[in-house]
Design a protein around this motif. Sequence first.
Motif, PDB file in Angstrom:
ATOM      1  N   GLY A 157       0.810  -1.210   0.000  1.00 52.91           N
ATOM      2  CA  GLY A 157       0.000   0.000   0.000  1.00 52.91           C
ATOM      3  C   GLY A 157       0.843   1.259   0.000  1.00 52.91           C
ATOM      4  O   GLY A 157       2.010   1.259  -0.409  1.00 52.91           O
ATOM      5  N   LEU A 158       0.248   2.341   0.505  1.00 54.70           N
ATOM      6  CA  LEU A 158       0.910   3.636   0.475  1.00 54.70           C
ATOM      7  C   LEU A 158       1.875   3.839   1.635  1.00 54.70           C
ATOM      8  O   LEU A 158       2.604   4.834   1.671  1.00 54.70           O
ATOM      9  CB  LEU A 158      -0.145   4.753   0.493  1.00 54.70           C
ATOM     10  CG  LEU A 158      -1.158   4.738  -0.665  1.00 54.70           C
ATOM     11  CD1 LEU A 158      -2.157   5.882  -0.504  1.00 54.70           C
ATOM     12  CD2 LEU A 158      -0.437   4.836  -1.996  1.00 54.70           C
ATOM     13  N   PRO A 203      -7.397   2.570   2.760  1.00 56.22           N
ATOM     14  CA  PRO A 203      -6.130   1.818   2.769  1.00 56.22           C
ATOM     15  C   PRO A 203      -6.245   0.434   2.140  1.00 56.22           C
ATOM     16  O   PRO A 203      -5.273  -0.061   1.561  1.00 56.22           O
ATOM     17  CB  PRO A 203      -5.789   1.722   4.264  1.00 56.22           C
ATOM     18  CG  PRO A 203      -6.462   2.901   4.874  1.00 56.22           C
ATOM     19  CD  PRO A 203      -7.743   3.043   4.117  1.00 56.22           C
ATOM     20  N   THR A 251      -6.443   1.047  -1.840  1.00 57.98           N
ATOM     21  CA  THR A 251      -5.208   1.498  -2.482  1.00 57.98           C
ATOM     22  C   THR A 251      -4.078   0.483  -2.380  1.00 57.98           C
ATOM     23  O   THR A 251      -3.005   0.703  -2.935  1.00 57.98           O
ATOM     24  CB  THR A 251      -4.735   2.832  -1.862  1.00 57.98           C
ATOM     25  OG1 THR A 251      -4.622   2.686  -0.441  1.00 57.98           O
ATOM     26  CG2 THR A 251      -5.730   3.945  -2.175  1.00 57.98           C
ATOM     27  N   SER A 252      -4.299  -0.625  -1.691  1.00 59.30           N
ATOM     28  CA  SER A 252      -3.273  -1.662  -1.581  1.00 59.30           C
ATOM     29  C   SER A 252      -3.258  -2.515  -2.845  1.00 59.30           C
ATOM     30  O   SER A 252      -4.304  -2.871  -3.376  1.00 59.30           O
ATOM     31  CB  SER A 252      -3.547  -2.544  -0.358  1.00 59.30           C
ATOM     32  OG  SER A 252      -3.398  -1.802   0.834  1.00 59.30           O
ATOM     33  N   ASP A 311       1.828  -0.320   6.347  1.00 57.42           N
ATOM     34  CA  ASP A 311       0.582  -0.639   5.640  1.00 57.42           C
ATOM     35  C   ASP A 311      -0.427  -1.270   6.591  1.00 57.42           C
ATOM     36  O   ASP A 311      -1.627  -0.964   6.543  1.00 57.42           O
ATOM     37  CB  ASP A 311       0.857  -1.600   4.478  1.00 57.42           C
ATOM     38  CG  ASP A 311       1.509  -0.921   3.296  1.00 57.42           C
ATOM     39  OD1 ASP A 311       1.380   0.313   3.170  1.00 57.42           O
ATOM     40  OD2 ASP A 311       2.154  -1.618   2.494  1.00 57.42           O
TER      41      ASP A 311
END
Length: 345
Positions: free
Chosen positions: A69-70, A92, A95-96, A77
């Motif tokens: 992720g980010l 989250p 966006t992973s 993450d």
Amino acid sequence: MLNGAPSVEIERRTQLEQALSRRKGAAIIVAESSGAFFVRAASGALSDYSGLLTLGHGHVSLLAGQPLGLGGSDKRDHELIDGGLASGDCAPLRTSRGVFCGSRYAAAPNGFSLQLFGDKLGVRPIYYWHGPDMVLFATALRILEALPFIPKVRDDVAVVETIAHGFPLADRTRFADVRLLREGELLRFDRDGCSAETYWRWQDISQSCMRGATAANAAYAVFRDAIEVRRGTEDQVVAFLSGGMDSRAIVSVLHESGAAVQTLNFAPDRSQDQVFARGYAEQIGVPFLSFPRDGAPPQGFRVALAEIVRELVDAGNFSAARPAAPWSGDGGSVSLGNVYLDDQV
């Protein structure tokens, strides 16, 4: 526990620990909270992160796999996903980009909540069973199958689907009361029961206007980026190489990126899958190890493959940073790779 019991019975804890790992000496991580018991086998194949978060009294969160992720690391993450679940924010998870699954448990004076989550494609599975008194979940069906206190009632529809397709469809398993977490699904258990939501859907992806070479180049750029994100700074890797399109494409990008690639093949001797793989390895100049199998292994192909890889790792035959986590495609040998195609087809 769903019945308000403060702890899980010792006998059931022991049975769960014994069913967890096939490998002797695996690192076993145990965590407890009010009315809950968690046990995890940490193989260290992907990273040295334990996959365990304990943030305050009564709060336990587990992660298996790599979210990518980010946050920039597995631990960060995990923290972002956990914080999102606490506040009802699934960003989250959305966006992973990795393959992962996990759980979040929070106990409070007025109740509890258990959340189960997985990646957007459902590649990393969670199997779960819940009765009137408890919820049990695991990343391998064999673990729940080994527990004597879970009823094993055959699901005839799932059995027919397995005969036809090789696996059950939807959330079914071969046991009627054991279910599979679906792709992009978030499951919640509390004293009000069980609820589910889907945080990501294929149909939510906007349609692209790209065509032809532009679309092909864009897809290839995404493919290369996905490999680079997963490879990171590793300069030595191990990859399965069959005659299929997917493994050849993965090995090609790894090789072009400058990584030293060691390839493995488990196809029957002199099969197209073996011959095509060896020919490709020789063409691009990467080491090729072949371990021909004679028919279907009694323990199943994936288990037999994992056993061979483990033996090679234990013998020190690989110099990769993560030798127990080889690169792999899935399905190319029977789709785009021209393997098993005869003149008539």
